[in-house]
Design a protein around this motif. Structure first.
Motif, PDB file in Angstrom:
ATOM      1  N   ILE A 148      -4.984   8.495  -1.328  1.00  0.00           N
ATOM      2  CA  ILE A 148      -5.353   8.230   0.059  1.00  0.00           C
ATOM      3  C   ILE A 148      -4.284   8.776   1.008  1.00  0.00           C
ATOM      4  N   ALA A 149      -3.021   8.574   0.672  1.00  0.00           N
ATOM      5  CA  ALA A 149      -1.935   9.090   1.519  1.00  0.00           C
ATOM      6  C   ALA A 149      -1.977  10.610   1.604  1.00  0.00           C
ATOM      7  N   PHE A 150      -2.267  11.268   0.483  1.00  0.00           N
ATOM      8  CA  PHE A 150      -2.396  12.727   0.470  1.00  0.00           C
ATOM      9  C   PHE A 150      -3.491  13.171   1.435  1.00  0.00           C
ATOM     10  N   LEU A 151      -4.657  12.560   1.343  1.00  0.00           N
ATOM     11  CA  LEU A 151      -5.769  12.932   2.217  1.00  0.00           C
ATOM     12  C   LEU A 151      -5.426  12.678   3.679  1.00  0.00           C
ATOM     13  N   ALA A 152      -4.788  11.556   3.946  1.00  0.00           N
ATOM     14  CA  ALA A 152      -4.432  11.220   5.325  1.00  0.00           C
ATOM     15  C   ALA A 152      -3.463  12.238   5.907  1.00  0.00           C
ATOM     16  N   THR A 181      -8.857   8.453  12.115  1.00  0.00           N
ATOM     17  CA  THR A 181      -9.275   7.053  12.063  1.00  0.00           C
ATOM     18  C   THR A 181      -9.527   6.616  10.621  1.00  0.00           C
ATOM     19  N   LEU A 182      -9.591   5.324  10.419  1.00  0.00           N
ATOM     20  CA  LEU A 182      -9.903   4.780   9.104  1.00  0.00           C
ATOM     21  C   LEU A 182     -11.297   5.212   8.653  1.00  0.00           C
ATOM     22  N   MET A 183     -12.231   5.307   9.590  1.00  0.00           N
ATOM     23  CA  MET A 183     -13.585   5.731   9.237  1.00  0.00           C
ATOM     24  C   MET A 183     -13.617   7.151   8.690  1.00  0.00           C
ATOM     25  N   GLU A 232      -6.632  -2.239   2.079  1.00  0.00           N
ATOM     26  CA  GLU A 232      -5.956  -1.397   1.099  1.00  0.00           C
ATOM     27  C   GLU A 232      -5.878   0.053   1.574  1.00  0.00           C
ATOM     28  N   ILE A 233      -6.992   0.590   2.048  1.00  0.00           N
ATOM     29  CA  ILE A 233      -7.021   1.999   2.437  1.00  0.00           C
ATOM     30  C   ILE A 233      -6.212   2.223   3.709  1.00  0.00           C
ATOM     31  N   ALA A 234      -6.323   1.319   4.675  1.00  0.00           N
ATOM     32  CA  ALA A 234      -5.537   1.454   5.905  1.00  0.00           C
ATOM     33  C   ALA A 234      -4.041   1.380   5.605  1.00  0.00           C
ATOM     34  N   ASP A 235      -3.644   0.457   4.752  1.00  0.00           N
ATOM     35  CA  ASP A 235      -2.225   0.330   4.394  1.00  0.00           C
ATOM     36  C   ASP A 235      -1.726   1.576   3.670  1.00  0.00           C
ATOM     37  N   ALA A 236      -2.576   2.159   2.821  1.00  0.00           N
ATOM     38  CA  ALA A 236      -2.177   3.361   2.089  1.00  0.00           C
ATOM     39  C   ALA A 236      -2.016   4.557   3.014  1.00  0.00           C
ATOM     40  N   ALA A 237      -2.860   4.636   4.039  1.00  0.00           N
ATOM     41  CA  ALA A 237      -2.820   5.776   4.966  1.00  0.00           C
ATOM     42  C   ALA A 237      -1.761   5.619   6.050  1.00  0.00           C
ATOM     43  N   ALA A 238      -1.371   4.390   6.347  1.00  0.00           N
ATOM     44  CA  ALA A 238      -0.518   4.105   7.512  1.00  0.00           C
ATOM     45  C   ALA A 238       0.775   4.910   7.546  1.00  0.00           C
ATOM     46  N   PRO A 239       1.561   5.002   6.475  1.00  0.00           N
ATOM     47  CA  PRO A 239       2.821   5.758   6.575  1.00  0.00           C
ATOM     48  C   PRO A 239       2.602   7.228   6.930  1.00  0.00           C
ATOM     49  N   ALA A 240       1.591   7.858   6.331  1.00  0.00           N
ATOM     50  CA  ALA A 240       1.335   9.273   6.609  1.00  0.00           C
ATOM     51  C   ALA A 240       0.883   9.494   8.042  1.00  0.00           C
ATOM     52  N   ALA A 251      -6.069  -2.732  14.345  1.00  0.00           N
ATOM     53  CA  ALA A 251      -7.083  -2.173  15.237  1.00  0.00           C
ATOM     54  C   ALA A 251      -8.046  -1.261  14.478  1.00  0.00           C
ATOM     55  N   GLU A 252      -7.506  -0.466  13.562  1.00  0.00           N
ATOM     56  CA  GLU A 252      -8.367   0.422  12.774  1.00  0.00           C
ATOM     57  C   GLU A 252      -9.323  -0.376  11.896  1.00  0.00           C
ATOM     58  N   ILE A 253      -8.830  -1.448  11.314  1.00  0.00           N
ATOM     59  CA  ILE A 253      -9.691  -2.292  10.476  1.00  0.00           C
ATOM     60  C   ILE A 253     -10.781  -2.931  11.316  1.00  0.00           C
ATOM     61  N   GLU A 254     -10.440  -3.400  12.495  1.00  0.00           N
ATOM     62  CA  GLU A 254     -11.447  -3.996  13.384  1.00  0.00           C
ATOM     63  C   GLU A 254     -12.489  -2.961  13.800  1.00  0.00           C
ATOM     64  N   ASP A 255     -12.012  -1.755  14.187  1.00  0.00           N
ATOM     65  CA  ASP A 255     -12.947  -0.706  14.606  1.00  0.00           C
ATOM     66  C   ASP A 255     -13.856  -0.287  13.461  1.00  0.00           C
ATOM     67  N   ALA A 256     -13.286  -0.138  12.269  1.00  0.00           N
ATOM     68  CA  ALA A 256     -14.083   0.275  11.113  1.00  0.00           C
ATOM     69  C   ALA A 256     -15.093  -0.797  10.737  1.00  0.00           C
TER      70      ALA A 256
END
Length: 571
Positions: free
Chosen positions: A491-495, A502-504, A526-534, A544-549
């Protein structure tokens, strides 16, 4: 949510040099394919997309690459010829995502439609009440279709079965069906990832720039006003040719530029995705494809261990969001019962639904199911700058269509084509192994310290682009408990590498997590946390991303993250 940070590198590249030979507005499959084609000709080309790449009409496809056997009845022989040639080419050029698909038509009668079909072709051109097609008419149509499909033998010819053989092959089929006809088209199991491969091919050229989440919101003389939807910043951009590939929103884009048009008359198509093992087994690996009594095409399609059912064909307003309604779900369930009457389906088995608007031309009193799927290019101008507006088009013909649009743009620039894309591999299709032995050799050559099974799974998921992932991902990864088959590191690679905003973008277009269902609030976390550092997201942005998604999944895809089954429609 407007972010006030510095612009993304892709946007800065446009803002800092706000000019190009060609500006493409719209990053669906036809826009990104035209971008790729022009970039390969060495043209200074820029593309902007108001949302994420392929997040509009292109994301709501039936996951098929097909010649359109039913278009024969409409007399669209040129389109069928082009479509089957392009289908066969995609099987060769994008074998990682496009594969031959056995498609079976169940048939009730022998002679139905023999008189009405020619009448519709010769005189009414799609108007009037549809009639069911009988075995003889379908046999004639498939024989013609095989003739069109003869290019290189990329797919087998059709077969016809009587009652006994049909029910031996499909024992769950309704007993009233007297025949089945099986022909081959092609599946496109990850359309969004195929489009990203097309885009990436263009981005690799030094003359090309593109940015998602950038809208064309107006004009100032011959300059198009672009707005970064992340920061809110606006800037002017000039080009020698403007190409409008906004799909269903083509007229709205032209209006924003100050030159209203009335080219489009799109129709809404919805699909549902079911987790129903009995229905999945009943298809025997075939797409079940038939025409309902109202003229709509219906498909029951095994895909990613699920069954996708579609589609509707309803006039739609492109200014409003579209969502699969309760009536459409009831319609799908009724059609399933007509084909497989002894298999129960329930709303609790729906894991995903999606809707989109087809970019069809205005069609007045022609029934939606009979509106031409062909395309044309309309010419206009913006303060003396040529504007090419694409009307129509479909996934199957995106390469030929983009060649047509690119040639029109090249002519306006006074330039000639230097490279054909007809035989050119797409993205991870380049060097994709053709047999089991070649596949084993590829895995051994690229897996590094990874297990062979993991490397093989990445090859299946990404094509030969997987080599980049295998080189970047550590051997010791952290699997996501609530998104099976993915890890934090993937997930981090893709991000980091794929312009995620966005998370979506991750849930719907960089992965298949949403499509296969089984999502929960934990999945999003899980996915938002994995993408967050990148992506540089802090805790507040993650929330906010989790709420929007969560809201988008509920309101647009009817996913209830807390309970099985479809969410209620929002008011």
């Amino acid at each position: 949510m407007i972010d006030t940070t510095a612009p993304r590198p892709s946007v800065a590249a446009l803002r800092d040099r706000p000019e190009a030979d060609v500006l493409i507005i719209g990053g669906g499959i036809n826009g990104v394919a035209t971008f790729r084609d022009l970039a390969l000709q060495g043209v200074d080309v820029a593309l902007v997309e108001r949302g994420d790449y392929v997040s509009g009409a292109s994301s709501a496809s039936s996951h098929m690459i097909h010649g359109g056997v039913r278009y024969l009845e409409n007399g669209e022989f040129r389109l069928v010829q082009e479509a089957v040639v392009e289908r066969n080419a995609l099987v060769r050029n994008a074998p990682h995502f496009v594969k031959p698909l056995p498609t079976t038509i169940p048939i009730h009668k022998t002679f139905s439609g023999i008189l009405t079909a020619p009448f519709r072709l010769l005189f009414t051109h799609g108007r009037g009440k549809p009639r069911e097609r009988g075995a003889l008419l379908i046999k004639v149509g498939l024989t013609m279709y095989d003739t069109f499909s003869r290019d290189g033998g990329a797919v087998p010819r059709h077969t016809f079965r009587g009652r006994r053989a049909s029910h031996e092959r499909f024992p769950d089929l309704d007993e009233r069906f007297a025949y089945t006809a099986t022909y081959y088209d092609a599946s496109m199991h990850d359309p969004e990832r195929l489009a990203l491969d097309v885009l990436r091919d263009g981005q690799r050229e030094a003359s090309a720039r593109s940015a998602n989440y950038v809208s064309a919101v107006g004009s100032n003389g011959s300059a198009v006003t672009l707005r970064d939807e992340v920061t809110g910043e606006e800037f002017g951009f000039t080009a020698r040719v403007i190409v409008n590939t906004s799909g269903p929103w083509t007229d709205l884009t032209n209006s924003a530029l100050g030159h209203p048009t009335r080219f489009m008359g799109g129709t809404k198509g919805s699909h549902i995705v079911l987790q129903n093992d009995e229905l999945l087994a009943a298809t025997r690996g075939n797409e079940i494809f038939f025409e309902a009594s109202d003229g709509r095409i219906v498909l029951i399609y095994p895909l990613k261990g699920r069954v996708m059912v579609g589609t509707t064909d309803i006039d739609a307003d492109p200014t409003k969001p579209v969502v699969c309604t309760d009536d459409e779900i009831d319609y799908f369930f009724d059609l399933i019962a007509q084909v497989f009457p002894h298999i129960a389906v329930t709303r609790e088995q729906i894991v995903y639904s999606f809707s989109g608007i087809r970019p069809l031309p205005r069609h007045d009193d022609v029934a939606p199911g009979f509106v031409s799927r062909d395309y044309r290019v309309e010419k206009g101008e913006l303060a003396g700058v040529p504007v090419l507006s694409l009307v129509g088009g479909k996934w199957t013909t995106f390469r030929a269509l983009s060649e047509h649009v690119a040639d029109d743009a090249l002519a306006l620039l006074g330039r000639s084509r230097v490279q054909s894309t007809a035989q050119l591999a797409i993205g991870g299709g380049a060097g994709y192994p053709k047999d089991a032995g070649a596949r084993t050799r590829w895995v051994e050559a690229h897996r590094g310290a990874h297990e062979a099974a993991f490397a093989d799974r990445m090859l299946e998921r990404y094509g030969t682009y997987a080599a980049e992932l295998l080189a970047a991902l550590p051997v010791a990864q952290h699997p996501l408990a609530h998104a099976p088959g993915y890890s934090r590191e993937e997930i981090a690679f893709l991000a980091e590498r794929e312009e995620v905003v966005t998370l979506m973008d991750l849930l719907l277009r960089r992965t298949s997590v949403a499509f296969v269902g089984g999502m929960s609030p934990d999945t999003l976390h899980e996915i938002a946390d994995a993408a967050a550092p990148a992506l540089g997201w802090d805790a507040a942005r993650v929330r906010a991303e989790i709420e929007d998604a969560s809201a988008a999944l509920r309101d647009l895809h009817r996913i209830d993250l807390e309970h099985a089954g479809v969410a209620a429609l929002s008011a």
